[in-house]
Design a protein around this motif. Sequence first.
Motif, PDB file in Angstrom:
ATOM      1  N   THR B  12       0.845  -1.194   0.000  1.00 34.23           N
ATOM      2  CA  THR B  12       0.000   0.000   0.000  1.00 34.23           C
ATOM      3  C   THR B  12       0.882   1.245   0.000  1.00 34.23           C
ATOM      4  N   TYR B  13       0.394   2.286  -0.688  1.00 36.37           N
ATOM      5  CA  TYR B  13       0.986   3.615  -0.546  1.00 36.37           C
ATOM      6  C   TYR B  13      -0.019   4.446   0.243  1.00 36.37           C
ATOM      7  N   ASP B  14       0.373   4.997   1.359  1.00 41.22           N
ATOM      8  CA  ASP B  14      -0.552   5.780   2.188  1.00 41.22           C
ATOM      9  C   ASP B  14      -1.903   5.082   2.364  1.00 41.22           C
ATOM     10  N   LYS B  15      -1.859   3.868   2.728  1.00 46.59           N
ATOM     11  CA  LYS B  15      -3.062   3.069   3.045  1.00 46.59           C
ATOM     12  C   LYS B  15      -3.906   2.662   1.835  1.00 46.59           C
ATOM     13  N   GLY B  36       0.269  -4.733 -18.129  1.00 40.51           N
ATOM     14  CA  GLY B  36      -0.898  -4.155 -17.471  1.00 40.51           C
ATOM     15  C   GLY B  36      -0.954  -2.667 -17.754  1.00 40.51           C
ATOM     16  N   PRO B  37      -2.115  -2.053 -17.513  1.00 41.75           N
ATOM     17  CA  PRO B  37      -2.260  -0.623 -17.820  1.00 41.75           C
ATOM     18  C   PRO B  37      -1.401   0.256 -16.907  1.00 41.75           C
ATOM     19  N   ASN B  38      -1.288   1.530 -17.248  1.00 46.43           N
ATOM     20  CA  ASN B  38      -0.574   2.478 -16.394  1.00 46.43           C
ATOM     21  C   ASN B  38      -1.191   2.468 -15.002  1.00 46.43           C
ATOM     22  N   GLY B  39      -0.340   2.455 -14.013  1.00 40.23           N
ATOM     23  CA  GLY B  39      -0.838   2.477 -12.640  1.00 40.23           C
ATOM     24  C   GLY B  39      -1.292   1.123 -12.138  1.00 40.23           C
ATOM     25  N   ALA B  40      -1.031   0.062 -12.917  1.00 46.70           N
ATOM     26  CA  ALA B  40      -1.463  -1.273 -12.508  1.00 46.70           C
ATOM     27  C   ALA B  40      -0.619  -1.806 -11.358  1.00 46.70           C
ATOM     28  N   GLY B  41       0.520  -1.178 -11.141  1.00 45.02           N
ATOM     29  CA  GLY B  41       1.390  -1.629 -10.056  1.00 45.02           C
ATOM     30  C   GLY B  41       2.568  -2.466 -10.526  1.00 45.02           C
ATOM     31  N   LYS B  42       2.939  -2.341 -11.787  1.00 46.09           N
ATOM     32  CA  LYS B  42       4.026  -3.155 -12.328  1.00 46.09           C
ATOM     33  C   LYS B  42       5.369  -2.776 -11.694  1.00 46.09           C
ATOM     34  N   SER B  43       5.663  -1.462 -11.720  1.00 47.00           N
ATOM     35  CA  SER B  43       6.917  -1.012 -11.106  1.00 47.00           C
ATOM     36  C   SER B  43       6.908  -1.308  -9.611  1.00 47.00           C
ATOM     37  N   PRO B  78      16.577  -0.506 -13.530  1.00 44.66           N
ATOM     38  CA  PRO B  78      15.479   0.414 -13.194  1.00 44.66           C
ATOM     39  C   PRO B  78      15.037   1.228 -14.399  1.00 44.66           C
ATOM     40  N   GLN B  79      13.903   1.935 -14.216  1.00 47.07           N
ATOM     41  CA  GLN B  79      13.460   2.840 -15.275  1.00 47.07           C
ATOM     42  C   GLN B  79      14.495   3.940 -15.427  1.00 47.07           C
ATOM     43  N   ARG B  80      14.762   4.326 -16.662  1.00 47.96           N
ATOM     44  CA  ARG B  80      15.850   5.237 -16.957  1.00 47.96           C
ATOM     45  C   ARG B  80      15.682   6.585 -16.252  1.00 47.96           C
ATOM     46  N   ASP B 161      12.610  -2.779 -15.906  1.00 50.70           N
ATOM     47  CA  ASP B 161      11.403  -1.951 -15.922  1.00 50.70           C
ATOM     48  C   ASP B 161      11.377  -1.090 -17.184  1.00 50.70           C
ATOM     49  N   GLU B 162      10.516  -1.450 -18.098  1.00 51.81           N
ATOM     50  CA  GLU B 162      10.328  -0.727 -19.357  1.00 51.81           C
ATOM     51  C   GLU B 162      11.638  -0.400 -20.070  1.00 51.81           C
ATOM     52  N   PRO B 163      12.407  -1.416 -20.411  1.00 53.89           N
ATOM     53  CA  PRO B 163      13.701  -1.154 -21.058  1.00 53.89           C
ATOM     54  C   PRO B 163      13.573  -0.599 -22.465  1.00 53.89           C
ATOM     55  N   HIS B 193       6.494  -4.515 -19.842  1.00 54.14           N
ATOM     56  CA  HIS B 193       6.405  -4.263 -21.268  1.00 54.14           C
ATOM     57  C   HIS B 193       5.054  -3.649 -21.603  1.00 54.14           C
ATOM     58  N   HIS B 194       5.056  -2.711 -22.559  1.00 56.67           N
ATOM     59  CA  HIS B 194       3.808  -2.021 -22.866  1.00 56.67           C
ATOM     60  C   HIS B 194       3.259  -2.314 -24.257  1.00 56.67           C
ATOM     61  N   ASP B 195       4.124  -2.759 -25.151  1.00 52.53           N
ATOM     62  CA  ASP B 195       3.682  -2.915 -26.532  1.00 52.53           C
ATOM     63  C   ASP B 195       3.055  -4.295 -26.730  1.00 52.53           C
TER      64      ASP B 195
HETATM   65  N1  LIG Z   1       5.694   6.729  -4.233  1.00 52.71           N
HETATM   66  C1  LIG Z   1       4.371   6.605  -4.401  1.00 52.71           C
HETATM   67  N2  LIG Z   1       3.510   7.165  -3.503  1.00 52.71           N
HETATM   68  C2  LIG Z   1       2.176   7.018  -3.647  1.00 52.71           C
HETATM   69  N3  LIG Z   1       1.596   6.336  -4.644  1.00 52.71           N
HETATM   70  C3  LIG Z   1       2.377   5.763  -5.569  1.00 52.71           C
HETATM   71  C4  LIG Z   1       3.813   5.869  -5.494  1.00 52.71           C
HETATM   72  N4  LIG Z   1       4.335   5.201  -6.544  1.00 52.71           N
HETATM   73  C5  LIG Z   1       3.290   4.721  -7.227  1.00 52.71           C
HETATM   74  N5  LIG Z   1       2.108   5.045  -6.657  1.00 52.71           N
HETATM   75  C6  LIG Z   1       0.767   4.637  -7.117  1.00 52.71           C
HETATM   76  O1  LIG Z   1       0.716   3.238  -7.159  1.00 52.71           O
HETATM   77  C7  LIG Z   1       0.042   2.787  -8.310  1.00 52.71           C
HETATM   78  C8  LIG Z   1       0.936   1.848  -9.078  1.00 52.71           C
HETATM   79  O2  LIG Z   1       2.078   2.536  -9.567  1.00 52.71           O
HETATM   80  P1  LIG Z   1       3.197   1.838 -10.429  1.00 52.71           P
HETATM   81  O3  LIG Z   1       4.246   2.843 -10.678  1.00 52.71           O
HETATM   82  O4  LIG Z   1       3.577   0.563  -9.802  1.00 52.71           O
HETATM   83  O5  LIG Z   1       2.394   1.539 -11.774  1.00 52.71           O
HETATM   84  P2  LIG Z   1       2.936   0.956 -13.133  1.00 52.71           P
HETATM   85  O6  LIG Z   1       2.111  -0.245 -13.431  1.00 52.71           O
HETATM   86  O7  LIG Z   1       4.396   0.787 -13.092  1.00 52.71           O
HETATM   87  O8  LIG Z   1       2.524   2.121 -14.127  1.00 52.71           O
HETATM   88  P3  LIG Z   1       3.260   2.643 -15.457  1.00 52.71           P
HETATM   89  O9  LIG Z   1       2.820   1.755 -16.549  1.00 52.71           O
HETATM   90  O10 LIG Z   1       2.675   4.015 -15.635  1.00 52.71           O
HETATM   91  O11 LIG Z   1       4.723   2.647 -15.219  1.00 52.71           O
HETATM   92  C9  LIG Z   1      -0.346   4.029  -9.082  1.00 52.71           C
HETATM   93  O12 LIG Z   1      -1.705   4.264  -8.840  1.00 52.71           O
HETATM   94  C10 LIG Z   1       0.508   5.111  -8.514  1.00 52.71           C
HETATM   95  O13 LIG Z   1      -0.196   6.330  -8.523  1.00 52.71           O
END
Ligand SMILES: Nc1ncnc2c1ncn2[C@@H]1O[C@H](COP(=O)(O)OP(=O)(O)OP(=O)(O)O)[C@@H](O)[C@H]1O
Lengths: 288, 250
Positions: B12-15, B36-43, B78-80, B161-163, B193-195
Amino acid sequence: MFDLLSNANTQWVLIGSIMLGFASGVIGSFVLLKKQSLISDAMAHATLPGVGLMYIIFEYKSIPLFLIGATITALLATYSIQLIIKHSRIKTDAAIGSVLSVFFALGIVFLTYISKNTSGNRSGLDDFIFGQAASLVASDVRMITIGSAILIILSALFFKEFKITIFDPLYAMGLGLPVRFLNLVLLGLVVGIVVIGIQMVGVVLIAALLITPPLSARYWTDKLGRMTILSGVFGAVSGVAGTVISTIGEGLPTGPIIVLCASIIFLFSLLFGSKKGFIPKVVSTHEL
Amino acid sequence: MNALSVQNLTVTYDKTPVLQKVGFEIPKGSLTGIIGPNGAGKSTLIKAILQLIPRISGDIQVYGKPYHRQRRLIGYVPQRSEVDWDFPTSALDVVLMGRYGHIGLIKRPGKKEIQIAKEALRKVGMEEYQDRQISQLSGGQQQRVFLARALAQDAQIYFMDEPFVGVDAATEKAIIQLMQEWKEEGKTVLVVHHDLQTVEDYFDHVLLLNKSPVGCGPTQKVFTMENLKQTYGGSLKFLGENSVVLQERV
Ligand SMILES: Nc1ncnc2c1ncn2[C@@H]1O[C@H](COP(=O)(O)OP(=O)(O)OP(=O)(O)O)[C@@H](O)[C@H]1O
Ligand SMILES: [Mg+2]
């Protein structure tokens, strides 16, 4: 005037100023690259109330006690800044600025109280504000010299670790390096240099002695190793030049003169530095 | 044998939960695309596995042993965007960092380590740039330097991460080639990977992720229209031609 410089005590003071300048140039390189210039300035200002408080409590001048007090309030300030950033919406720079002001103001209040209410030898506590090399006695100089040497050795030992944790902390953690511990060591170095430097350079300007030499050095090289050493040399030159000038011009505060010397080196580097210096840049674009 | 096994991972980030009860297994010698889509939590998933960020719960095993005892075996690209490219350091110096875990605290890199780093740079076609300050490299060259660093590290499991972001076709090919070589050496590679178009060409395994895994397994089985719809939800309509390609196959 040359009598003054051939005096054994003065010579020791000069050696101390070289060591202190070198150490702050080296540590300053890490501080600058870690983007902690502001926080180190807050730390430096925050040492003043610690020094004052020790004098109020124990009622006599003792450098070791002062340094302990300085360390405590410097760490307290650092901790307060982190607390504010973490638990409020206040931005980092504002948090640093306000903590710096509060601690420094408190220091001035303590010093004013001391000058009004304590009798006898006021012990030149005011010298801690802008630094006064002439007020150093042999034991102070020994402490500065040995302290600086220890800080320089630690910087050299952990050079490779500092490089990776500042450049790419996540990767360093991924490698299993003790990043937290290394950050603590670096914090210790900064506190250390600030605390041993305040007598000579003063709380107001010690951060400038940390930051100006590496800023200058960056104009001459793209390699961290060289930058660190060059920055140390710039710091040492500023330290010794400032000390000589302030010793000759009796009563001149040492800190401002040291920082002026460092600033002249910076200006020169800004203009002539081989990497991104102003004039080499203009020349090379004209050659194209 | 499983190179990596993740169980019940919650972050969790901030709960607000970002990853919820994530569990999956990755076989040794596989090339896995994390999709997965942006924000899916991959990173976040990668960082949590590598224990770079705190987690609420989760058991992570590498070759059947707890992660912290296997740290040496893990390489991370890591991401660049995450480092300060103005840092006063050269390409060779960055690659040498891949050896720091082997060298140990305090000790200096020796001739052997420098040799390994140079060899890694040569492998990614960057030997001419070894003394270049890193900000004076193009985006693709910077990515190659990161790759060389991972190579020099000589890990068993690689997380990238997204090379492919912002690199040209030649660099993308070089990265793929390296991943293939790693696979042939029995190493395991996980790549964010995104493509979607290239997923089937590049990866033999996929992990579809949207806060929790939608599917994980061989590409043939898991990379289906059905699963993608579930992963991307409403945003799937933006896939355009990809979805056509997929529908034909299904
Ligand atoms: N340091 C942080 N503090 C608070 N929330 C975060 C933090 N890092 C990421 N998040 C949130 O966590 C969720 C997942 O983020 P993450 O970066 O893992 O997504 P992602 O799948 O890698 O997205 P992308 O494809 O855009 O790289 C997102 O909703 C993001 O807003
Ligand atoms: Mg991401």
